[in-house]
Design an enzyme around this catalytic site. Structure first.
Site, mmCIF file in Angstrom:
data_model
loop_
_atom_site.group_PDB
_atom_site.id
_atom_site.type_symbol
_atom_site.label_atom_id
_atom_site.label_comp_id
_atom_site.label_asym_id
_atom_site.label_seq_id
_atom_site.Cartn_x
_atom_site.Cartn_y
_atom_site.Cartn_z
ATOM 1 N N GLU A 1 -4.587 -5.829 -4.726
ATOM 2 C CA GLU A 1 -3.269 -6.184 -5.258
ATOM 3 C C GLU A 1 -3.427 -6.724 -6.675
ATOM 4 O O GLU A 1 -4.373 -7.431 -6.979
ATOM 5 C CB GLU A 1 -2.590 -7.207 -4.348
ATOM 6 C CG GLU A 1 -2.041 -6.552 -3.096
ATOM 7 C CD GLU A 1 -1.464 -7.546 -2.098
ATOM 8 O OE1 GLU A 1 -0.917 -8.568 -2.515
ATOM 9 O OE2 GLU A 1 -1.581 -7.278 -0.887
ATOM 10 N N VAL B 1 0.818 -1.208 0.000
ATOM 11 C CA VAL B 1 0.000 0.000 0.000
ATOM 12 C C VAL B 1 0.857 1.266 0.000
ATOM 13 O O VAL B 1 0.620 2.195 -0.763
ATOM 14 C CB VAL B 1 -0.961 -0.011 1.215
ATOM 15 C CG1 VAL B 1 -1.616 1.342 1.412
ATOM 16 C CG2 VAL B 1 -2.031 -1.077 1.001
ATOM 17 N N GLU C 1 -7.832 2.556 2.408
ATOM 18 C CA GLU C 1 -7.412 2.167 1.055
ATOM 19 C C GLU C 1 -8.253 0.995 0.567
ATOM 20 O O GLU C 1 -8.447 0.028 1.292
ATOM 21 C CB GLU C 1 -5.929 1.769 1.111
ATOM 22 C CG GLU C 1 -5.328 1.539 -0.237
ATOM 23 C CD GLU C 1 -5.657 2.687 -1.174
ATOM 24 O OE1 GLU C 1 -5.155 3.791 -0.960
ATOM 25 O OE2 GLU C 1 -6.434 2.474 -2.133
ATOM 26 N N CYS D 1 -5.539 -9.156 3.206
ATOM 27 C CA CYS D 1 -6.613 -8.279 3.693
ATOM 28 C C CYS D 1 -7.889 -9.019 4.080
ATOM 29 O O CYS D 1 -8.346 -8.910 5.221
ATOM 30 C CB CYS D 1 -6.940 -7.232 2.635
ATOM 31 S SG CYS D 1 -5.629 -6.016 2.484
ATOM 32 N N ALA E 1 -17.084 -18.755 -8.156
ATOM 33 C CA ALA E 1 -16.854 -19.810 -7.158
ATOM 34 C C ALA E 1 -15.425 -20.320 -7.274
ATOM 35 O O ALA E 1 -14.821 -20.292 -8.348
ATOM 36 C CB ALA E 1 -17.844 -20.944 -7.387
ATOM 37 N N GLY E 2 -14.868 -20.778 -6.187
ATOM 38 C CA GLY E 2 -13.495 -21.286 -6.201
ATOM 39 C C GLY E 2 -13.138 -21.922 -4.879
ATOM 40 O O GLY E 2 -14.010 -22.334 -4.109
ATOM 41 N N LYS F 1 -14.348 0.839 5.539
ATOM 42 C CA LYS F 1 -13.328 -0.084 5.035
ATOM 43 C C LYS F 1 -13.632 -1.529 5.470
ATOM 44 O O LYS F 1 -13.633 -2.454 4.660
ATOM 45 C CB LYS F 1 -11.944 0.346 5.547
ATOM 46 C CG LYS F 1 -10.826 -0.631 5.275
ATOM 47 C CD LYS F 1 -10.578 -0.822 3.798
ATOM 48 C CE LYS F 1 -9.704 -2.033 3.538
ATOM 49 N NZ LYS F 1 -9.539 -2.325 2.123
ATOM 50 N N PHE G 1 -17.699 -10.501 -8.031
ATOM 51 C CA PHE G 1 -17.481 -11.363 -6.857
ATOM 52 C C PHE G 1 -18.466 -12.519 -6.787
ATOM 53 O O PHE G 1 -18.945 -12.877 -5.722
ATOM 54 C CB PHE G 1 -17.504 -10.525 -5.565
ATOM 55 C CG PHE G 1 -16.164 -9.903 -5.285
ATOM 56 C CD1 PHE G 1 -15.327 -10.444 -4.320
ATOM 57 C CD2 PHE G 1 -15.712 -8.825 -6.021
ATOM 58 C CE1 PHE G 1 -14.076 -9.906 -4.095
ATOM 59 C CE2 PHE G 1 -14.465 -8.286 -5.801
ATOM 60 C CZ PHE G 1 -13.649 -8.827 -4.839
ATOM 61 N N LEU G 2 -18.771 -13.089 -7.948
ATOM 62 C CA LEU G 2 -19.637 -14.278 -7.980
ATOM 63 C C LEU G 2 -18.902 -15.438 -8.640
ATOM 64 O O LEU G 2 -19.506 -16.255 -9.313
ATOM 65 C CB LEU G 2 -20.936 -13.962 -8.741
ATOM 66 C CG LEU G 2 -21.951 -13.079 -8.015
ATOM 67 C CD1 LEU G 2 -23.198 -12.879 -8.859
ATOM 68 C CD2 LEU G 2 -22.337 -13.675 -6.655
HETATM 69 N N1 LIG Z 1 -2.196 -5.079 0.588
HETATM 70 C C1 LIG Z 1 -3.332 -4.543 0.185
HETATM 71 O O1 LIG Z 1 -3.788 -4.758 -0.932
HETATM 72 C C2 LIG Z 1 -4.106 -3.609 1.087
HETATM 73 C C3 LIG Z 1 -5.249 -2.965 0.598
HETATM 74 C C4 LIG Z 1 -5.928 -2.092 1.434
HETATM 75 C C5 LIG Z 1 -5.473 -1.876 2.728
HETATM 76 N N2 LIG Z 1 -4.369 -2.533 3.186
HETATM 77 C C6 LIG Z 1 -3.906 -2.245 4.532
HETATM 78 O O2 LIG Z 1 -2.767 -1.398 4.426
HETATM 79 C C7 LIG Z 1 -1.816 -1.706 5.471
HETATM 80 C C8 LIG Z 1 -0.470 -2.050 4.864
HETATM 81 O O3 LIG Z 1 -0.628 -3.231 4.107
HETATM 82 P P1 LIG Z 1 0.540 -3.765 3.149
HETATM 83 O O4 LIG Z 1 -0.006 -4.924 2.426
HETATM 84 O O5 LIG Z 1 1.109 -2.620 2.405
HETATM 85 O O6 LIG Z 1 1.602 -4.244 4.259
HETATM 86 P P2 LIG Z 1 3.131 -4.630 4.012
HETATM 87 O O7 LIG Z 1 3.458 -5.615 5.067
HETATM 88 O O8 LIG Z 1 3.354 -4.971 2.586
HETATM 89 O O9 LIG Z 1 3.918 -3.266 4.286
HETATM 90 C C9 LIG Z 1 4.048 -2.675 5.538
HETATM 91 C C10 LIG Z 1 5.413 -2.011 5.601
HETATM 92 O O10 LIG Z 1 5.477 -1.187 6.759
HETATM 93 C C11 LIG Z 1 6.795 -1.226 7.233
HETATM 94 N N3 LIG Z 1 6.857 -0.683 8.607
HETATM 95 C C12 LIG Z 1 6.596 -1.307 9.779
HETATM 96 N N4 LIG Z 1 6.772 -0.434 10.808
HETATM 97 C C13 LIG Z 1 7.132 0.760 10.269
HETATM 98 C C14 LIG Z 1 7.449 2.044 10.793
HETATM 99 N N5 LIG Z 1 7.416 2.280 12.098
HETATM 100 N N6 LIG Z 1 7.776 3.026 9.924
HETATM 101 C C15 LIG Z 1 7.798 2.800 8.607
HETATM 102 N N7 LIG Z 1 7.525 1.608 8.049
HETATM 103 C C16 LIG Z 1 7.192 0.597 8.873
HETATM 104 C C17 LIG Z 1 7.176 -2.678 7.091
HETATM 105 O O11 LIG Z 1 8.574 -2.851 7.146
HETATM 106 C C18 LIG Z 1 6.581 -2.990 5.710
HETATM 107 O O12 LIG Z 1 7.506 -2.757 4.667
HETATM 108 C C19 LIG Z 1 -2.464 -2.822 6.282
HETATM 109 O O13 LIG Z 1 -3.164 -2.274 7.355
HETATM 110 C C20 LIG Z 1 -3.421 -3.452 5.305
HETATM 111 O O14 LIG Z 1 -4.504 -4.079 5.945
HETATM 112 C C21 LIG Z 1 -3.672 -3.371 2.395
#
Ligand SMILES: NC(=O)c1ccc[n+]([C@@H]2O[C@H](COP(=O)([O-])OP(=O)(O)OC[C@H]3O[C@@H](n4cnc5c(N)ncnc54)[C@H](O)[C@@H]3O)[C@@H](O)[C@H]2O)c1
Length: 423
Positions: A150, A11, A146, A255, A247-248, A199, A244-245
């Site tokens: 992905e 993110v 967000e 997330c 099946a799998g 969210k 989102f329909l």
């Molecule tokens: N992955 C997705 O598609 C998605 C979509 C929507 C929301 N989210 C939410 O967004 C958030 C991040 O998800 P993600 O998939 O990017 O996680 P991720 O694990 O890929 O990335 C998190 C990053 O934060 C870093 N980090 C940890 N502590 C830190 C600090 N103190 N300062 C700076 N960086 C630090 C970690 O080293 C890591 O690189 C989560 O809460 C997730 O639920 C993710």
């Protein structure tokens, strides 16, 4: 504007690169030095379509650091995009969020702390109190969740269905809204708690649809109906819609599982038993395991049988294997005594899978296999030479966990084809 983004993960990197592309100056901060070093060298540590080009194109406005002071120097908005994984209890682990809040330096300028990480409802209020305790009353707080997925995150960020902004102070919400100028999407202004809930509720609605269609698929299997036809037939109903329909073998990823669990626990902690969500989660767990039953019905006991898993990432277009169905499948097959081989075009299975032979190609994974399970619907698997694939296998049994392939074509090649909920 000048923005700091804490977290260079899926993110944080997309957020940083997209804001830079919108013309802002962005510094992305992470605590993992190798990650920051790689980004400085121009290497992007995650697989996300369009991200390499976006970062490349915006080099002048995008920098990377491990230093808090360097990141927040002059920043008007500080984004929090750190991980919030589940704890043992299923609640979200907010320790990384608290670290960011506690690391914010005292400054005379007003800055806005914007939460992109997915957090339980009520987090904003607690952050507000913690900021006030630290004497940081001039730090505003905004929830800006967000919704990107992905694999399509860059496109989703630039063309979102909506932008949700929840603020304690309208002026702080205005700052975050201005950051998004150039993005054409409805903006939902809300209070902080409602923004946080939007969210969690959005993800709960999506997983409910997945478990719903998976249960319909299971009833289709028991009754001779075909879930693909059924999904087409109900999806054309405007009140239902087609997305989102599919099946799998169930949902995974970083997330959906964690956010549904977090909402379930949030409800429970507040004294409410969210029965529907409990069932959705349970259905998903069983759905992943049903594949093993399908294999056993065809092959008998799986001890000593060779099973190839095709696709390891939780969905195509990403290298993310967090909570992927492949992990549950590999574990269950292993427990049954099967020999498991696996292949994925981008996900590195060797990091998370013990005792699984990781192959360099799909065909190599299929060598001598008694059955193959299509786990992730990668286009590479649709385009695979299935005739060549069959000739590498000891037994041509295919469980298509994503209903991606044409059963008639596969059967014509001598395969025994098993989909999910297909007649
Ligand atoms: N992955 C997705 O598609 C998605 C979509 C929507 C929301 N989210 C939410 O967004 C958030 C991040 O998800 P993600 O998939 O990017 O996680 P991720 O694990 O890929 O990335 C998190 C990053 O934060 C870093 N980090 C940890 N502590 C830190 C600090 N103190 N300062 C700076 N960086 C630090 C970690 O080293 C890591 O690189 C989560 O809460 C997730 O639920 C993710």
């Amino acid at each position: 504007m000048k923005i700091a983004v804490f977290g260079a993960g899926y993110v944080g990197l997309v957020t940083g690169a997209c804001f830079a592309d919108l013309g802002h100056d962005v510094v992305v901060r992470d605590i993992v030095e190798q990650r920051i070093d790689a980004l400085r060298r121009g290497e992007v540590p995650i697989h996300e379509e369009g991200l390499v080009e976006l970062i490349d194109r915006n080099r002048e406005r995008l920098s990377f650091t491990t230093e808090v002071a360097e990141a927040v120097e002059g920043a008007e908005v500080v984004y929090v995009a750190v991980g919030t994984p589940p704890t043992y209890s299923g609640d979200a682990d907010l320790s990384a969020v608290w670290t960011v809040v506690d690391e914010l330096p005292v400054s005379d300028d007003r800055i806005v702390l914007a939460m992109k990480s997915t957090v339980p409802v009520g987090t904003g209020r607690t952050v507000r109190l913690r900021l006030d305790d630290r004497g940081l009353a001039n730090v505003g707080y905004v929830s800006n969740p967000e919704f990107t997925a992905e694999g399509t995150a860059v496109r989703d960020f630039m063309h979102p269905d909506r932008i949700v902004i929840g603020a304690f102070e309208d002026g702080d919400g205005d700052v975050v809204e201005r950051l998004h100028e150039g993005i054409d999407a409805p903006v939902i202004r809300a209070d902080v708690a409602s923004a946080e809930m939007i969210k969690l509720a959005a993800n709960a609605a999506l997983v409910t649809r997945i478990s719903f269609i998976n249960e319909i698929a299971n009833v289709c299997e028991a009754t001779g109906a075909d879930v693909l036809k059924v999904a087409e037939g109900i999806g054309l109903d405007r009140r239902i819609g087609p997305s989102f329909l599919r099946a799998g073998i169930g949902f995974g990823g970083s997330c959906f599982p964690k956010d549904s669990l977090a909402l379930k626990q949030l409800a429970a902690n507040s004294g409410y038993n969210f029965q529907l969500l409990n069932a959705v989660i349970e259905v998903n767990e069983l759905q992943k395991r049903r594949v093993v039953g399908k294999l056993e019905r065809k092959l008998g006991p799986l001890r000593g049988k060779k099973i190839a898993l095709l696709g390891l990432a939780f969905k195509p277009g990403t290298d993310d294997m967090r909570e992927a169905p492949s992990l549950v499948l590999a574990g269950r097959l292993h427990a049954e005594g099967a020999e498991v081989s696996a292949w994925d075009p981008v996900a590195d299975g060797s990091v998370m899978l013990d005792g699984v032979r990781i192959a360099d190609s799909a065909l190599e994974a299929l060598d001598g296999a008694d059955a193959a399970v299509l786990v992730t619907e990668w286009p590479e698997l649709r385009d695979l030479d299935w005739s060549a694939a069959g000739s590498r296998m000891r037994n041509r049994l295919l469980v298509d966990g994503r209903n991606m392939l044409d059963p008639d074509e596969l059967r014509a090649l001598g395969f025994e084809y098993e989909g999910i909920g297909r007649a």
